[in-house]
Structure formats: structure tokens, C-alpha cells
Design a protein around this motif. Structure first.
Motif, PDB file in Angstrom:
ATOM      1  N   SER A  30      32.278  58.686  32.639  1.00  0.00           N
ATOM      2  CA  SER A  30      33.132  59.736  32.088  1.00  0.00           C
ATOM      3  C   SER A  30      34.402  59.120  31.521  1.00  0.00           C
ATOM      4  CB  SER A  30      33.487  60.762  33.169  1.00  0.00           C
ATOM      5  OG  SER A  30      34.355  60.181  34.125  1.00  0.00           O
ATOM      6  N   ALA A  46      34.176  66.017  31.412  1.00  0.00           N
ATOM      7  CA  ALA A  46      33.018  65.170  31.731  1.00  0.00           C
ATOM      8  C   ALA A  46      31.677  65.837  31.482  1.00  0.00           C
ATOM      9  CB  ALA A  46      33.097  64.725  33.191  1.00  0.00           C
ATOM     10  N   LEU A  67      31.239  59.451  37.419  1.00  0.00           N
ATOM     11  CA  LEU A  67      32.309  60.410  37.178  1.00  0.00           C
ATOM     12  C   LEU A  67      33.592  59.822  37.733  1.00  0.00           C
ATOM     13  CD1 LEU A  67      33.292  63.226  36.315  1.00  0.00           C
ATOM     14  CD2 LEU A  67      32.597  64.045  38.589  1.00  0.00           C
TER      15      LEU A  67
END
Length: 127
Positions: A30, A46, A67
Motif C-alpha cells: 500500500s 489502500a 498494508l
């Protein structure tokens, strides 16, 4: 996704692992975390990359998704636990088949996170 998966705060985890698969894997990432943003803003930013990473995994072009969130969300085990539930609950609500995530499910080693018709294995790391 802009370019190949690059270095992220997850890279030290990959670099220190003894798993040869992890070092050879491809992990779309992300956008880098911004400390001042609320977690929901990070997740909203994201979501398109997450969905793209799922398509890449299905096509055999990637092995997972990283992430990147602010360090404050994993400052200690209790915070990481709560943050993990917050993140998965947020994503579960945006799946093509929305679902609800409970802490009991999150802590069950046999549980898989359902998202857009996929069953996902999740791991959370704090700083």
C-alpha cells in the motif's frame, strides 16, 4: 499499482526470515503510512491496491499484499490486536459479500478472512 513491490517497513521482516520462499516472493505494498491520517483514510487509500493485489495473486503474479499503517496501530500487543480487528472489520464491510469479523474468529488459527470471494490468510506485525 505504481511499479513493482518496493521496500517498505515490511522489508526487514522478509530480510530476517529463514524462509527462502519469503525472500523470493512478490508483495505489492500500500502507499506508505502517514502518521497524521485516521486509520479509515489509510484503508480507503489502500482498497484499490488491495483489490489489484488480489487479482495479481490470482494470476500468479504476486504472493500477498502488505498494508502499511502507522506504527501507533501496533505500538503494543493489545493495540495491535484491536487495530487488526478494526482493519479487518473495515475491509469486511467493503467486500462484494460483506461480512462481520469477531475477535474470536481473528484469534482462531483455522480462520480465513473472506473478501471478494477469496479466503485470505492474515498476519499482523507491529513495529
Amino acid at each position: 499499482m505504481s511499479g513493482p513491490a518496493g521496500p517498505s517497513r515490511f522489508q526487514p521482516v522478509i530480510d530476517r526470515t529463514h524462509c527462502p520462499y519469503a525472500r523470493a516472493s512478490t508483495w505489492p505494498v500500500s502507499e506508505p503510512a502517514r502518521d497524521g491520517l485516521p486509520v479509515e483514510d489509510h484503508l480507503e487509500r489502500a482498497l484499490p491496491r488491495f483489490r489489484q493485489a488480489l487479482r495479481q495473486v490470482a494470476a500468479g503474479e504476486a504472493d500477498g499484499f502488505v498494508l502499511d499503517l502507522p506504527a501507533r496501530l501496533g505500538a503494543d500487543v493489545a493495540t495491535l490486536r484491536t487495530s487488526s480487528l478494526t482493519v479487518l472489520t473495515w475491509f469486511a464491510g467493503r467486500s462484494t459479500s460483506p461480512s462481520h469479523v469477531t475477535m474470536a474468529e481473528l484469534e482462531d488459527p483455522a480462520w480465513w478472512f473472506p473478501f471478494d470471494g477469496h479466503r485470505l490468510f492474515t498476519v499482523a506485525f507491529g513495529p
